[in-house]
Design an enzyme around this catalytic site. Structure first.
Site, PDB file in Angstrom:
ATOM      1  N   SER A 132       4.663  -9.354 -41.789  1.00 11.27           N
ATOM      2  CA  SER A 132       4.910 -10.069 -41.394  1.00 11.27           C
ATOM      3  C   SER A 132       4.193 -11.503 -41.077  1.00 11.27           C
ATOM      4  O   SER A 132       3.227 -11.253 -41.272  1.00 11.27           O
ATOM      5  CB  SER A 132       6.056 -10.662 -40.316  1.00 11.27           C
ATOM      6  OG  SER A 132       6.117 -11.571 -39.368  1.00 11.27           O
ATOM      7  N   TYR A 157       5.630  -5.493 -31.185  1.00 17.40           N
ATOM      8  CA  TYR A 157       6.350  -5.546 -32.622  1.00 17.40           C
ATOM      9  C   TYR A 157       4.936  -5.980 -33.891  1.00 17.40           C
ATOM     10  O   TYR A 157       4.779  -5.511 -35.275  1.00 17.40           O
ATOM     11  CB  TYR A 157       7.013  -6.209 -32.854  1.00 17.40           C
ATOM     12  CG  TYR A 157       7.769  -7.019 -34.396  1.00 17.40           C
ATOM     13  CD1 TYR A 157       8.305  -6.019 -34.896  1.00 17.40           C
ATOM     14  CD2 TYR A 157       7.161  -8.311 -34.787  1.00 17.40           C
ATOM     15  CE1 TYR A 157       8.966  -6.500 -36.214  1.00 17.40           C
ATOM     16  CE2 TYR A 157       8.015  -8.769 -35.865  1.00 17.40           C
ATOM     17  CZ  TYR A 157       8.345  -8.177 -37.115  1.00 17.40           C
ATOM     18  OH  TYR A 157       8.748  -8.498 -38.398  1.00 17.40           O
ATOM     19  N   LYS A 161       2.496  -4.136 -37.251  1.00 13.81           N
ATOM     20  CA  LYS A 161       2.669  -4.513 -38.280  1.00 13.81           C
ATOM     21  C   LYS A 161       1.312  -4.884 -38.779  1.00 13.81           C
ATOM     22  O   LYS A 161       0.418  -4.728 -40.534  1.00 13.81           O
ATOM     23  CB  LYS A 161       3.475  -5.904 -38.991  1.00 13.81           C
ATOM     24  CG  LYS A 161       4.871  -6.449 -38.933  1.00 13.81           C
ATOM     25  CD  LYS A 161       6.091  -5.696 -39.722  1.00 13.81           C
ATOM     26  CE  LYS A 161       7.136  -5.441 -39.919  1.00 13.81           C
ATOM     27  NZ  LYS A 161       7.658  -4.902 -40.793  1.00 13.81           N
TER      28      LYS A 161
HETATM   29  N1  UFG Z   1      14.261 -21.092 -31.241  1.00 13.83           N
HETATM   30  C1  UFG Z   1      15.039 -21.476 -30.350  1.00 13.83           C
HETATM   31  N2  UFG Z   1      15.973 -20.768 -29.399  1.00 13.83           N
HETATM   32  C2  UFG Z   1      16.599 -19.908 -29.889  1.00 13.83           C
HETATM   33  C3  UFG Z   1      15.737 -18.932 -31.128  1.00 13.83           C
HETATM   34  C4  UFG Z   1      14.853 -19.721 -31.461  1.00 13.83           C
HETATM   35  O1  UFG Z   1      14.547 -22.920 -30.051  1.00 13.83           O
HETATM   36  O2  UFG Z   1      17.921 -19.360 -29.637  1.00 13.83           O
HETATM   37  C5  UFG Z   1      13.079 -21.081 -31.832  1.00 13.83           C
HETATM   38  C6  UFG Z   1      11.899 -20.286 -31.428  1.00 13.83           C
HETATM   39  O3  UFG Z   1      11.236 -21.427 -30.260  1.00 13.83           O
HETATM   40  C7  UFG Z   1      11.213 -21.496 -32.842  1.00 13.83           C
HETATM   41  C8  UFG Z   1      11.635 -21.062 -33.517  1.00 13.83           C
HETATM   42  O4  UFG Z   1      13.369 -21.874 -33.156  1.00 13.83           O
HETATM   43  O5  UFG Z   1      10.218 -22.800 -32.410  1.00 13.83           O
HETATM   44  C9  UFG Z   1      11.846 -19.615 -34.615  1.00 13.83           C
HETATM   45  O6  UFG Z   1      12.417 -19.363 -34.218  1.00 13.83           O
HETATM   46  P1  UFG Z   1      12.769 -18.006 -34.608  1.00 13.83           P
HETATM   47  O7  UFG Z   1      12.876 -16.855 -33.552  1.00 13.83           O
HETATM   48  O8  UFG Z   1      13.821 -17.400 -35.601  1.00 13.83           O
HETATM   49  O9  UFG Z   1      11.269 -17.041 -35.362  1.00 13.83           O
HETATM   50  P2  UFG Z   1      10.277 -16.725 -35.163  1.00 13.83           P
HETATM   51  O10 UFG Z   1       9.170 -18.224 -35.756  1.00 13.83           O
HETATM   52  O11 UFG Z   1       9.918 -16.718 -33.740  1.00 13.83           O
HETATM   53  O12 UFG Z   1      10.095 -15.035 -35.166  1.00 13.83           O
HETATM   54  C10 UFG Z   1       9.525 -14.556 -36.630  1.00 13.83           C
HETATM   55  C11 UFG Z   1      10.386 -13.807 -36.553  1.00 13.83           C
HETATM   56  C12 UFG Z   1       9.660 -12.361 -36.243  1.00 13.83           C
HETATM   57  C13 UFG Z   1       7.681 -12.339 -36.711  1.00 13.83           C
HETATM   58  C14 UFG Z   1       7.713 -13.905 -36.147  1.00 13.83           C
HETATM   59  C15 UFG Z   1       6.339 -14.980 -36.868  1.00 13.83           C
HETATM   60  O13 UFG Z   1      11.861 -13.759 -36.386  1.00 13.83           O
HETATM   61  O14 UFG Z   1       9.876 -11.146 -36.616  1.00 13.83           O
HETATM   62  O15 UFG Z   1       8.534 -15.105 -37.229  1.00 13.83           O
HETATM   63  O16 UFG Z   1       6.138 -14.513 -37.837  1.00 13.83           O
HETATM   64  F1  UFG Z   1       7.649 -11.308 -35.631  1.00 13.83           F
END
Ligand code: UFG
Length: 347
Positions: A132, A157, A161
């Site tokens: 990831s 988590y 990785k």
């Molecule tokens: N977000 C919101 N509201 C929500 C969910 C997310 O505003 O309900 C925002 C987050 O703050 C972020 C973006 O949407 O700015 C993306 O969030 P995600 O949770 O979809 O994805 P992330 O980039 O935080 O996480 C993903 C993977 C993880 C991994 C991470 C870093 O889900 O497994 O990328 O690689 F660890």
């Protein structure tokens, strides 16, 4: 003879899309999964794989198996002669990993060690690992290339990785007949264009796009946007969203790379383009034709402002490049959500 590929965690979102691509590319995937995150269908198969069978009109070989069960792994490797392993199995919820670190390390680390030991015992030396972009931690520069420092992750988590990457790297260094491709995913979204398989989070979705899709279909009232005071164009978080089918095709390219006796290689799988949360909301409104209500709330702990890939190395060395853009990702996600408002379960 078609090559047999072991796919661990192959009933899950990314795994099932890879199983489909493997079948279409002429491989014989043998899937193991412990149903931690998958719905049971008929014929002893996870529902996701039952549907893969329907899409490709080919049987899928499946066995219920937990990667921490070494005896069962040994038995499996005695039964099949694998040319390579695609390793997806593992726990993956960032928030939960902070609450249950030991469980995350037990499953992700111990499970992977048992898998690697079993591979070694049976002369299987080729692995594609599902890593990831989280291993990069808070980006020191953007776009993120594979030379960016790793290991700066703050949750168990993400650390698991990173640790697995390091273990595999050490193994390839010690034993030159091993080949490994570590794939660093950015943000996989969307679904196969049949609308028959897709992401099916159990409970409240942790990730943005499954949540947005559930708001669009009327399962949730509004999206909480986690902060609009980041240093980005509109203040909301920016990520590199990649179509899950593009991601799956990247795994086929990685399998081919193993054939070159490549040693240990690392590639980003992303598009190179970042979109903000509000851009994603608008793209999904366009794809669904529905309004997506949202409220701005506090930042989520551990989130970074922006994260996107430099995908040039994968293009150069794997001959792989993401083909699908944002509209297609959202259209395919919407088709999956509309045809399966409650995911793989019947209600
Ligand atoms: N977000 C919101 N509201 C929500 C969910 C997310 O505003 O309900 C925002 C987050 O703050 C972020 C973006 O949407 O700015 C993306 O969030 P995600 O949770 O979809 O994805 P992330 O980039 O935080 O996480 C993903 C993977 C993880 C991994 C991470 C870093 O889900 O497994 O990328 O690689 F660890």
């Amino acid at each position: 003879m078609a090559e047999k590929i072991l796919v661990t965690g192959g009933a899950g979102y990314i795994g099932s899309h890879c199983v489909l691509e493997l079948l279409q590319a002429g491989y014989v995937p043998v899937v193991i999964d412990n149903f931690h995150n998958a719905i049971r269908g008929s014929e002893e198969l996870p529902e996701s794989l039952r549907r893969v069978q329907d899409i490709v009109h080919q049987p899928v070989l499946f066995q219920e198996l937990d990667i921490t069960d070494e005896a069962a792994l040994q038995e499996l490797f005695r039964k099949h002669r694998f040319s390579a392993v695609m390793h997806f199995a593992g726990l993956k919820a960032v928030g939960e990993s902070v609450q249950k670190p030991l469980e995350y390390y037990r499953v992700n680390l111990t499970g992977t060690i048992r898998l690697l030991e079993t591979m070694k015992a049976h002369g299987v030396r080729n692995i594609v690992f599902s890593s990831s972009a989280t291993v990069y931690g808070d980006p020191k520069y953007l776009p993120l290339d594979e030379k960016h420092p790793v290991g700066g992750c703050t949750n168990p988590y993400g650390k698991s990785k990173f640790f697995i990457e390091e273990m595999i790297r050490d193994l390839c260094k010690a034993e030159k007949d091993w080949n490994a491709v570590l794939l660093r995913y950015f943000n996989p979204i969307g679904a196969h264009e049949s609308g028959m398989i897709g992401e099916d989070p159990q409970g409240i979705p942790n990730n943005l796009m499954p949540y947005v899709a559930q708001v669009a279909v009327g399962r949730r009232e509004f999206l909480s946007v986690f902060g609009n005071d980041y240093k980005t164009d509109d203040g909301t978080g920016v990520r590199d969203y990649i179509h899950v089918v593009d991601l799956a095709k990247g795994h086929i390219a990685a399998l081919k790379k193993l054939k070159e006796n490549c040693g240990c290689k690392v590639y980003n799988l992303g598009t190179g383009t970042g979109y903000s949360v509000l851009q994603m909301v608008r793209a999904m409104e366009k794809a669904s034709g529905r309004e997506i209500k949202y409220r701005i709330t506090a930042r989520r702990e551990g989130d970074v402002a922006s994260c996107y890939a430099d995908p040039a190395l994968a293009e150069r060395e794997l001959g792989w490049k993401a083909a699908f853009g944002l509209d297609k990702m959202c259209e395919d996600l919407w088709r999956w959500q509309l045809q399966n408002p409650t995911g793989f379960s019947k209600n």
